[in-house]
Enzyme design. Structure first.
Site, PDB file in Angstrom:
ATOM      1  N   SER A 156      35.286  49.362  32.073  1.00 21.57           N
ATOM      2  CA  SER A 156      34.047  48.121  32.341  1.00 21.57           C
ATOM      3  C   SER A 156      32.886  48.093  31.064  1.00 21.57           C
ATOM      4  CB  SER A 156      33.084  48.583  33.422  1.00 21.57           C
ATOM      5  OG  SER A 156      33.614  48.613  34.305  1.00 21.57           O
ATOM      6  N   LYS A 197      32.635  45.052  29.285  1.00 20.75           N
ATOM      7  CA  LYS A 197      31.339  44.185  30.401  1.00 20.75           C
ATOM      8  C   LYS A 197      29.955  43.586  29.582  1.00 20.75           C
ATOM      9  CE  LYS A 197      32.999  45.373  34.596  1.00 20.75           C
ATOM     10  NZ  LYS A 197      32.408  46.567  36.059  1.00 20.75           N
ATOM     11  N   TYR A 220      40.040  39.502  33.148  1.00 17.21           N
ATOM     12  CA  TYR A 220      39.433  40.410  33.443  1.00 17.21           C
ATOM     13  C   TYR A 220      40.310  41.914  33.247  1.00 17.21           C
ATOM     14  CZ  TYR A 220      36.277  43.918  35.963  1.00 17.21           C
ATOM     15  OH  TYR A 220      35.821  44.590  36.032  1.00 17.21           O
ATOM     16  N   TYR A 231      26.032  50.589  37.502  1.00 22.69           N
ATOM     17  CA  TYR A 231      25.786  50.604  38.891  1.00 22.69           C
ATOM     18  C   TYR A 231      24.929  51.608  39.693  1.00 22.69           C
ATOM     19  CZ  TYR A 231      30.324  49.562  36.615  1.00 22.69           C
ATOM     20  OH  TYR A 231      31.500  49.138  36.216  1.00 22.69           O
ATOM     21  N   VAL A 271      34.982  53.245  33.776  1.00 24.24           N
ATOM     22  CA  VAL A 271      35.806  54.250  34.251  1.00 24.24           C
ATOM     23  C   VAL A 271      37.490  55.176  33.971  1.00 24.24           C
ATOM     24  CG1 VAL A 271      36.021  53.630  37.023  1.00 24.24           C
ATOM     25  CG2 VAL A 271      37.777  52.104  35.279  1.00 24.24           C
TER      26      VAL A 271
HETATM   27  N1  GLU Z   1      38.925  48.104  35.479  1.00 30.27           N
HETATM   28  C1  GLU Z   1      38.030  48.518  36.716  1.00 30.27           C
HETATM   29  C2  GLU Z   1      37.847  47.795  37.748  1.00 30.27           C
HETATM   30  O1  GLU Z   1      37.497  46.499  38.005  1.00 30.27           O
HETATM   31  C3  GLU Z   1      36.024  48.888  36.062  1.00 30.27           C
HETATM   32  C4  GLU Z   1      35.316  49.144  36.520  1.00 30.27           C
HETATM   33  C5  GLU Z   1      34.770  50.207  35.712  1.00 30.27           C
HETATM   34  O2  GLU Z   1      35.247  50.299  34.519  1.00 30.27           O
HETATM   35  O3  GLU Z   1      33.593  50.529  36.094  1.00 30.27           O
HETATM   36  O4  GLU Z   1      37.754  48.590  39.166  1.00 30.27           O
END
Ligand code: GLU
Length: 310
Positions: free
Chosen positions: A67, A70, A194, A246, A264
């Site tokens: 993520s 992003k 994505y 988050y 993650v």
């Molecule tokens: N590719 C992961 C998902 O979409 C990213 C989540 C993250 O890195 O926080 O579940």
């Protein structure tokens, strides 16, 4: 008066202090290809506005950025759409899990912010814009290659496939967005882009270098190139601060005091405005999906360097 340590000394102290904690946290196992990573890995790198790059531990080892990507797709989408992007995604902290369906339904298909999965899917859709998935994926990878000044940055195909095989919740979010008229391209195409952006493999050094424009009002301090406007760079930082971890974003702001974005894969990118971009990597995660040792390392570094936006 407080005297901050020299950056190389501070990084060496952080690296040493983290040794006692290696292996803590839980490696993400909902993406099978990530579950195999050794939880004892730890890397750190800082790129400074005045031209230094300091790296320790596994800081040169590529890992799955997940993520953290992003932040970079948000930058590209803001360059492409400007303020129109905010018609499709909000900028409020979510206070819920990164892939919450309940929250998206409550918000009638307009995700709370661009850093939760639903919001990131809208941002990815804005980049794809009914176009070709391959070209969009290469465009995102090229942006990271350019920003890290490293053409070797690439996508881990095994991780991308692994996410595709198991990404049922992301597919649910994308379908709900489509049903809410907030996705222009096909659901399968948005998911493909994505999953590929999340599967980018970069080291802490490459990530810290790539994030430098966010420390310097949108200007790459090493090359003088304008990557984004000063206002956008500040707003991206504001969103990283309020939404980058988050439902644990408040905790990160409280402990580290810098805008940051977790992934993650165990990476975190943090921004010390007008000073440095710092990336850490340690695969064991806390309950919110942020690297446990990585956030401890950033807390320690910020304290040693006296870095805080507050
Ligand atoms: N590719 C992961 C998902 O979409 C990213 C989540 C993250 O890195 O926080 O579940």
């Amino acid at each position: 008066m407080k005297t901050a340590l020299d950056l190389s000394e501070a990084i060496a102290v952080v690296h040493r202090d983290m040794q006692a904690h290696l292996g803590q946290g839980r490696v993400a196992d909902y993406i099978p290809a990530l579950a195999r990573v050794d939880p004892r890995r730890f890397g750190i790198a800082a790129a400074t506005c005045d031209g230094q790059l300091v790296c320790a531990g596994d800081g040169a080892e590529p890992f799955s950025v997940q993520s953290i990507s992003k932040v970079f797709t948000l930058t590209l989408a803001l360059e492409k759409l400007g303020a129109d992007l905010w018609r499709r995604v909000g900028r409020e902290p979510s206070g819920s899990r990164f892939n919450s369906m309940v929250r998206l339904e409550q918000e009638h298909g307009v995700p709370r912010n661009p850093l939760i999965n639903a919001g990131a899917l809208v941002v990815t859709d804005a980049l794809l814009d009914r176009g070709d998935t391959g070209t969009t994926i290469e465009g995102i990878a090229d942006f990271l290659r350019l920003r890290s000044e490293d053409p070797s940055v690439d996508i881990d195909q095994e991780v991308a496939r692994s996410e595709g095989d198991t990404g049922f919740l992301n597919a649910s979010l994308a379908n709900f967005l489509k049903a809410s008229n907030n996705l222009h391209s096909d659901v399968a195409d948005v998911l493909k882009v994505y999953f590929n952006q999340c599967a980018l493999r970069m080291s802490c050094s490459q990530l810290a270098r790539a994030g430098l424009y966010l420390t310097a009002d949108g200007l790459d301090p090493w090359t003088g190139e304008r990557v984004t406007t000063a206002v956008r760079a500040r707003r991206i930082n504001a969103i990283m601060m309020t939404c980058g971890h988050y439902d644990a974003s408040g905790e990160f702001a409280f402990r580290v005091g810098l805008p940051g974005k977790s992934g993650v894969g165990g990476g975190i990118l943090a921004i010390a405005p007008h000073r440095a971009a710092v990336a850490v990597w340690s695969p064991g995660l806390n309950a919110a999906g942020t690297s446990h040792v990585g956030s401890m390392a950033l807390e320690r570094l910020a304290q040693l360097m006296d870095w805080s936006v507050f």
